[in-house]
Write a protein that holds these residues in place. Structure first.
Motif, PDB file in Angstrom:
ATOM      1  N   GLY A   1       0.820  -1.204   0.000  1.00 19.84           N
ATOM      2  CA  GLY A   1       0.000   0.000   0.000  1.00 19.84           C
ATOM      3  C   GLY A   1       0.850   1.248   0.000  1.00 19.84           C
ATOM      4  O   GLY A   1       1.969   1.260  -0.516  1.00 19.84           O
ATOM      5  N   SER A   2       0.333   2.302   0.606  1.00 21.27           N
ATOM      6  CA  SER A   2       1.089   3.543   0.731  1.00 21.27           C
ATOM      7  C   SER A   2       2.153   3.369   1.799  1.00 21.27           C
ATOM      8  O   SER A   2       1.865   2.976   2.930  1.00 21.27           O
ATOM      9  CB  SER A   2       0.162   4.689   1.112  1.00 21.27           C
ATOM     10  N   PHE A   3       3.387   3.650   1.459  1.00 23.55           N
ATOM     11  CA  PHE A   3       4.479   3.456   2.412  1.00 23.55           C
ATOM     12  C   PHE A   3       4.361   4.397   3.606  1.00 23.55           C
ATOM     13  O   PHE A   3       4.787   4.067   4.707  1.00 23.55           O
ATOM     14  CB  PHE A   3       5.823   3.648   1.709  1.00 23.55           C
ATOM     15  N   LEU A   4       3.769   5.550   3.400  1.00 16.39           N
ATOM     16  CA  LEU A   4       3.596   6.479   4.511  1.00 16.39           C
ATOM     17  C   LEU A   4       2.627   5.906   5.542  1.00 16.39           C
ATOM     18  O   LEU A   4       2.765   6.155   6.744  1.00 16.39           O
ATOM     19  CB  LEU A   4       3.094   7.819   3.993  1.00 16.39           C
ATOM     20  N   ASP A   5       1.644   5.098   5.076  1.00 16.46           N
ATOM     21  CA  ASP A   5       0.691   4.497   6.004  1.00 16.46           C
ATOM     22  C   ASP A   5       1.374   3.510   6.948  1.00 16.46           C
ATOM     23  O   ASP A   5       0.892   3.265   8.050  1.00 16.46           O
ATOM     24  CB  ASP A   5      -0.419   3.772   5.234  1.00 16.46           C
ATOM     25  N   TYR A   6       2.484   2.938   6.505  1.00 16.74           N
ATOM     26  CA  TYR A   6       3.172   1.951   7.335  1.00 16.74           C
ATOM     27  C   TYR A   6       3.627   2.540   8.669  1.00 16.74           C
ATOM     28  O   TYR A   6       3.781   1.820   9.649  1.00 16.74           O
ATOM     29  CB  TYR A   6       4.412   1.402   6.610  1.00 16.74           C
ATOM     30  N   THR A   7       3.886   3.817   8.703  1.00 20.13           N
ATOM     31  CA  THR A   7       4.516   4.417   9.881  1.00 20.13           C
ATOM     32  C   THR A   7       3.557   5.250  10.727  1.00 20.13           C
ATOM     33  O   THR A   7       3.972   5.833  11.721  1.00 20.13           O
ATOM     34  CB  THR A   7       5.685   5.315   9.435  1.00 20.13           C
TER      35      THR A   7
ATOM     36  N   SER B   1       7.132  -2.637   9.996  1.00 17.77           N
ATOM     37  CA  SER B   1       7.221  -3.989  10.553  1.00 17.77           C
ATOM     38  C   SER B   1       7.753  -4.960   9.511  1.00 17.77           C
ATOM     39  O   SER B   1       7.787  -4.664   8.306  1.00 17.77           O
ATOM     40  CB  SER B   1       5.844  -4.456  11.027  1.00 17.77           C
ATOM     41  N   SER B   2       8.151  -6.148   9.970  1.00 18.61           N
ATOM     42  CA  SER B   2       8.643  -7.172   9.051  1.00 18.61           C
ATOM     43  C   SER B   2       7.539  -7.608   8.090  1.00 18.61           C
ATOM     44  O   SER B   2       7.805  -7.910   6.922  1.00 18.61           O
ATOM     45  CB  SER B   2       9.170  -8.376   9.838  1.00 18.61           C
ATOM     46  N   ALA B   3       6.279  -7.615   8.574  1.00 10.99           N
ATOM     47  CA  ALA B   3       5.161  -7.979   7.700  1.00 10.99           C
ATOM     48  C   ALA B   3       4.959  -6.932   6.612  1.00 10.99           C
ATOM     49  O   ALA B   3       4.685  -7.264   5.448  1.00 10.99           O
ATOM     50  CB  ALA B   3       3.891  -8.139   8.531  1.00 10.99           C
ATOM     51  N   GLU B   4       5.079  -5.655   6.981  1.00 10.10           N
ATOM     52  CA  GLU B   4       4.945  -4.584   5.992  1.00 10.10           C
ATOM     53  C   GLU B   4       6.092  -4.637   4.996  1.00 10.10           C
ATOM     54  O   GLU B   4       5.892  -4.444   3.788  1.00 10.10           O
ATOM     55  CB  GLU B   4       4.905  -3.239   6.713  1.00 10.10           C
ATOM     56  N   MET B   5       7.291  -4.897   5.477  1.00  8.41           N
ATOM     57  CA  MET B   5       8.440  -4.993   4.581  1.00  8.41           C
ATOM     58  C   MET B   5       8.269  -6.145   3.596  1.00  8.41           C
ATOM     59  O   MET B   5       8.653  -6.049   2.423  1.00  8.41           O
ATOM     60  CB  MET B   5       9.721  -5.178   5.389  1.00  8.41           C
ATOM     61  N   ALA B   6       7.656  -7.252   4.057  1.00  8.97           N
ATOM     62  CA  ALA B   6       7.473  -8.417   3.198  1.00  8.97           C
ATOM     63  C   ALA B   6       6.543  -8.133   2.030  1.00  8.97           C
ATOM     64  O   ALA B   6       6.599  -8.823   1.005  1.00  8.97           O
ATOM     65  CB  ALA B   6       6.945  -9.588   4.013  1.00  8.97           C
TER      66      ALA B   6
END
Length: 340
Positions: free
Chosen positions: A200-206, A213-218
């Motif tokens: 998704g949007s990388f900004l949403d990850y944070t 997270s490792s799940a988001e990175m995957a």
């Protein structure tokens, strides 16, 4: 003369013919190419926008993400810049395309160093002081000698050359440059093609926890989806302002060398550069105007925002298809000779 002409046609086919036909690449990626422009101005047959997020990592900490709030230029050798991103898939002419997939990437191993700011030489107050103190800019002890002479002259007690130039000449003495490792693979960019899109949007990850997270990175990085590996070749960083030693925000331009991956042979090697941006070595791909900002008021965020750029180069079909087309030209030439 005719043999030379045909040989020239075959040799040039990997560039000229691709301005007219769809380029089919590894993993189902396609390109409706643009006409190849001036390769000295990074005008290849594709130009793709992308978005990304990046962060700094201090090797002395256990955290993967470190804030510029703790950065000290004296410790610059311990810091590296890393990030993840995604290509824009729009189907437009001159952009990479694939059906129901996403093209993502990761990069890392970029360092930082500080070099003398040439803008200081345009400051008459500074150059007059250098002359009055009888100092040589090329002397390895210039900065310490200038500090000592300045303090003696002004009755001050400065310990930082940078503080003097900013306070009295409104110009930072040293500006940052992004470092590329000379060891292949240490400064890297890997590209992935995923046919089950989930990034998704990388900004949403944070947003919630301030980390990735490792799940988001995957969702971005999966070794099974590796498409292309590249080494950084050249780079230029242009800071915007001097917040956090000039690292808070700015634009960076890079050139790359393709080193592997299923799509390795889909990129014309050593043909493109951007001379107006001082990227003078012939490279395989050029990343232009990678803008980013860590600035958040008077503090620095862990992750950069406003991150976007473009990548350009010359994409070609698999070598086997080029060879087949070349053979077709030769057969056509042979048939023409027999008719005569």
């Amino acid at each position: 003369m005719k043999k030379i002409l045909i040989a020239s046609l075959v040799a040039g086919i990997s560039l000229s013919s691709q301005a007219l036909a769809t380029v089919t690449m590894a993993s189902g990626v396609t390109l409706e190419p643009k006409l190849v422009g001036d390769l000295d101005k990074a005008q290849g047959n594709f130009n793709n926008n992308f978005s990304f997020i990046q962060w700094w990592d201090d090797s002395r900490t256990t955290s993967e993400y470190d804030s510029l709030n703790t950065f000290n230029p004296l410790d610059a050798a311990n810091w590296s810049l890393n990030g993840i991103g995604k290509m824009d898939i729009t189907g437009d002419l001159g952009t990479l395309n694939c059906s129901a997939c996403e093209i993502t990437f990761e990069f890392g191993g970029l360092g930082v160093n500080f070099i003398f700011n040439e803008d200081l030489l345009e400051n008459l107050g500074f150059t007059s002081a250098v002359a009055d103190y009888g100092l040589d800019l090329n002397d390895p002890d210039f900065e310490s000698d200038f500090i000592a002479a300045f303090n003696l002259d002004r009755g001050t007690s400065y310990t930082s050359f940078n503080d003097i130039t900013e306070d009295f000449y409104s110009t930072p003495a040293n500006v940052p440059e992004i470092l590329i490792s000379d060891v292949s693979g240490e400064s890297f960019l890997n590209v992935y093609v995923d046919h089950t899109p989930d990034a998704g949007s990388f900004l949403d990850y944070t947003i919630n926890d301030g980390v990735i997270s490792s799940a988001e990175m995957a969702t971005v990085v999966d070794a099974n989806d590796l498409w292309l590996t590249l080494d950084f070749n050249e780079g230029n960083y242009s800071p915007e302002g001097d917040e956090f030693f000039g690292l808070a925000q700015g634009d960076t331009d890079f050139s790359f060398t393709v080193t592997g991956g299923p799509a390795e042979d889909n990129f014309k090697k050593g043909v493109i550069r951007e001379t107006s941006l001082d990227l003078i070595d012939f490279s395989d791909l050029i990343g232009l105007s990678l803008g980013a900002s860590f600035l958040n008021g008077t503090d620095a965020d862990l992750f950069a925002t406003g991150t976007a750029g473009t990548i350009t180069g010359v994409a070609v079909p698999e070598p086997s298809s080029i060879a087949a087309l070349g053979a077709g030209l030769l057969m056509l030439f042979g048939a023409s000779r027999r008719k005569k």
